[in-house]
Design an enzyme around this catalytic site. Structure first.
Site, PDB file in Angstrom:
ATOM      1  N   GLY A   1      41.516  42.940  45.789  1.00 20.43           N
ATOM      2  CA  GLY A   1      41.316  42.426  47.149  1.00 20.43           C
ATOM      3  C   GLY A   1      40.843  40.992  47.142  1.00 20.43           C
TER       4      GLY A   1
ATOM      5  N   GLY B   1      37.826  38.338  48.581  1.00 22.00           N
ATOM      6  CA  GLY B   1      36.484  38.262  49.175  1.00 22.00           C
ATOM      7  C   GLY B   1      36.255  36.834  49.647  1.00 22.00           C
ATOM      8  N   ASN B   2      34.990  36.405  49.643  1.00 27.61           N
ATOM      9  CA  ASN B   2      34.675  35.038  50.045  1.00 27.61           C
ATOM     10  C   ASN B   2      35.237  34.077  49.012  1.00 27.61           C
ATOM     11  OD1 ASN B   2      32.967  35.665  52.344  1.00 27.61           O
ATOM     12  ND2 ASN B   2      31.702  36.691  50.809  1.00 27.61           N
TER      13      ASN B   2
ATOM     14  N   GLY C   1      37.287  34.051  46.914  1.00 27.79           N
ATOM     15  CA  GLY C   1      37.798  34.524  45.621  1.00 27.79           C
ATOM     16  C   GLY C   1      38.715  35.717  45.788  1.00 27.79           C
TER      17      GLY C   1
ATOM     18  N   LYS D   1      36.684  38.763  39.032  1.00 31.95           N
ATOM     19  CA  LYS D   1      36.746  37.911  40.225  1.00 31.95           C
ATOM     20  C   LYS D   1      37.013  36.478  39.800  1.00 31.95           C
ATOM     21  CE  LYS D   1      34.345  36.868  44.544  1.00 31.95           C
ATOM     22  NZ  LYS D   1      33.262  37.323  45.464  1.00 31.95           N
TER      23      LYS D   1
ATOM     24  N   ASP E   1      25.741  38.595  53.890  1.00 25.92           N
ATOM     25  CA  ASP E   1      27.060  39.145  54.233  1.00 25.92           C
ATOM     26  C   ASP E   1      27.051  40.662  54.066  1.00 25.92           C
ATOM     27  OD1 ASP E   1      30.531  38.466  53.201  1.00 25.92           O
ATOM     28  OD2 ASP E   1      29.628  39.184  55.069  1.00 25.92           O
TER      29      ASP E   1
HETATM   30  C1  LIG Z   1      37.010  41.281  47.426  1.00 27.81           C
HETATM   31  C2  LIG Z   1      36.861  42.677  46.856  1.00 27.81           C
HETATM   32  C3  LIG Z   1      37.561  42.813  45.536  1.00 27.81           C
HETATM   33  N1  LIG Z   1      37.406  43.652  47.705  1.00 27.81           N
HETATM   34  C4  LIG Z   1      37.751  44.853  47.192  1.00 27.81           C
HETATM   35  N2  LIG Z   1      37.143  45.402  46.098  1.00 27.81           N
HETATM   36  C5  LIG Z   1      37.621  46.608  45.662  1.00 27.81           C
HETATM   37  C6  LIG Z   1      36.997  47.225  44.512  1.00 27.81           C
HETATM   38  C7  LIG Z   1      37.275  48.522  44.116  1.00 27.81           C
HETATM   39  N3  LIG Z   1      36.523  48.824  43.020  1.00 27.81           N
HETATM   40  C8  LIG Z   1      35.776  47.749  42.715  1.00 27.81           C
HETATM   41  N4  LIG Z   1      34.881  47.613  41.704  1.00 27.81           N
HETATM   42  C9  LIG Z   1      34.234  46.457  41.594  1.00 27.81           C
HETATM   43  C10 LIG Z   1      34.459  45.411  42.483  1.00 27.81           C
HETATM   44 CL1  LIG Z   1      33.556  43.936  42.317  1.00 27.81          CL
HETATM   45  C11 LIG Z   1      35.366  45.508  43.518  1.00 27.81           C
HETATM   46  C12 LIG Z   1      36.038  46.713  43.633  1.00 27.81           C
HETATM   47  N5  LIG Z   1      38.627  47.268  46.278  1.00 27.81           N
HETATM   48  C13 LIG Z   1      39.198  46.714  47.369  1.00 27.81           C
HETATM   49  C14 LIG Z   1      38.782  45.505  47.848  1.00 27.81           C
HETATM   50  F1  LIG Z   1      39.325  44.938  48.931  1.00 27.81           F
HETATM   51  C15 LIG Z   1      35.418  42.846  46.727  1.00 27.81           C
HETATM   52  O1  LIG Z   1      34.853  42.520  45.720  1.00 27.81           O
HETATM   53  N6  LIG Z   1      34.973  43.213  47.853  1.00 27.81           N
HETATM   54  C16 LIG Z   1      33.606  43.147  47.974  1.00 27.81           C
HETATM   55  C17 LIG Z   1      33.123  44.465  47.525  1.00 27.81           C
HETATM   56  F2  LIG Z   1      33.828  45.415  48.155  1.00 27.81           F
HETATM   57  F3  LIG Z   1      33.275  44.546  46.218  1.00 27.81           F
HETATM   58  F4  LIG Z   1      31.863  44.506  47.900  1.00 27.81           F
END
Ligand SMILES: CC(C)(Nc1nc(-c2c[nH]c3ncc(Cl)cc23)ncc1F)C(=O)NCC(F)(F)F
Length: 296
Positions: A20, A22-23, A25, A46, A140
């Site tokens: 996904g 994020g900010n 990245g 990331k 956030d």
């Molecule tokens: C930008 C990102 C990637 N978004 C997502 N992470 C994960 C996702 C799924 N499993 C994960 N394990 C670790 C991390 Cl850092 C992310 C994921 N799956 C879907 C996402 F859209 C993210 O970091 N979002 C913030 C968070 F959700 F992590 F708080």
């Protein structure tokens, strides 16, 4: 203090799929497989969006932040990977297989009861208490930034906007607003760009609302707020209008079937005067007592 970073060699970092954005990245699912036999661990990596190299300083601060956090309720830092070619670096974090809270809720809402929602709320609250103990404000806090480690464990993630409150002040004032998620922001953050532990408490109240709305899109804080604001205002007008309705004492409505005690907790987090909002420690006690109520 300068952290000792675990270094991941890029040649052993196997891309699997995008996770996904994020900010500034994007995050990818990779396997770190030095033996080359697919026995390596899955990690979330990331990196900065290519055209957003300008945020390298912010990214380095984010890496410094997340590498200094050691808490069961915060996504774990694994290390960094220096990309030789791109003269940039990537942040390597633990991979949580259950994904984001929003996705998890969509899939499992039918078999999640109030006790489990309160367990998740309690874990997020403990993670925020830990952040506060290090004088960090997340800035956030929202369901989109909560990850699910298992059916009984959630973790706070995405420290792209996290700031340290200076030792001689009780708040952090930002200059640029950036893409502000104003529907999760306290009034003082919207109108004066002031962020504090008390503004994180306001956002925690919004996360409580998302939890007890099962992160349903129809009950999303942004959608409910825009409905209240009426005419589809854009940009600065919307922020001014939102602060006005909040000053007129409008708040997000109680989610259906939400226990009254839990809604009153949200309302306390949404006190106009930041001094009247509970601390995360007080919220922990309120959540524990709500869990007791659900037990009877
Ligand atoms: C930008 C990102 C990637 N978004 C997502 N992470 C994960 C996702 C799924 N499993 C994960 N394990 C670790 C991390 Cl850092 C992310 C994921 N799956 C879907 C996402 F859209 C993210 O970091 N979002 C913030 C968070 F959700 F992590 F708080």
């Amino acid at each position: 203090q300068q952290q000792q970073h675990d270094v991941f060699e890029e040649r052993h970092l196997r891309f699997i799929s995008p996770l996904g954005k994020g900010n500034f990245g994007s995050v990818e699912l990779c396997r770190y497989d030095p033996l080359g036999d697919n026995t390596g661990e899955l990690v979330a990596v990331k990196q900065l969006q290519p055209n957003k190299q300008a945020n390298m300083v912010d990214f380095q601060k984010e890496i410094q932040t997340i590498s200094s956090l050691h808490c069961d309720y915060i996504v774990k830092y694994r290390g960094i990977c220096y990309s030789a070619g791109r003269l940039s670096m990537r942040l390597v974090m633990e991979y949580l297989p259950y994904g984001t809270l929003i996705g998890y809720m969509e899939k499992n809402k039918r078999n999640i009861n109030n006790r489990r929602l309160l367990l998740f709320a309690s874990q997020i609250c403990k993670g925020m208490e830990y952040l506060q103990s290090l004088r960090y404000v997340h800035r956030d806090l929202a369901a989109r930034n909560i990850l699910v480690a298992s059916d009984t464990l959630v973790k706070i993630a995405d420290f792209g906007l996290t700031k340290i409150i200076p030792f001689d002040k009780e708040y952090y004032r930002v200059t640029k607003s950036g893409e502000s998620p104003i529907f999760w922001y306290a009034p003082e953050s919207i109108s004066e760009y002031i962020f504090s532990h008390k503004s994180d408490v306001w956002s925690f109240g919004v996360v409580l609302h998302e939890l007890f709305s099962f992160c349903e899109l129809s009950r999303n804080p942004k959608r409910l707020s825009l409905q209240q604001l009426g005419a589809d205002l854009r940009g600065p007008m919307m922020a001014v209008q939102l602060v006005n309705v909040l000053k007129d004492n409008w708040r997000l409505p109680s989610p259906p079937l939400c226990p009254p005690k839990v809604y009153s907790m949200m309302l306390q987090c949404w006190s106009l005067n930041s001094e009247d909002r509970p601390t995360f420690c007080q919220l922990q006690d309120l959540i524990e007592s709500s869990i007791q109520d659900e037990r009877e």
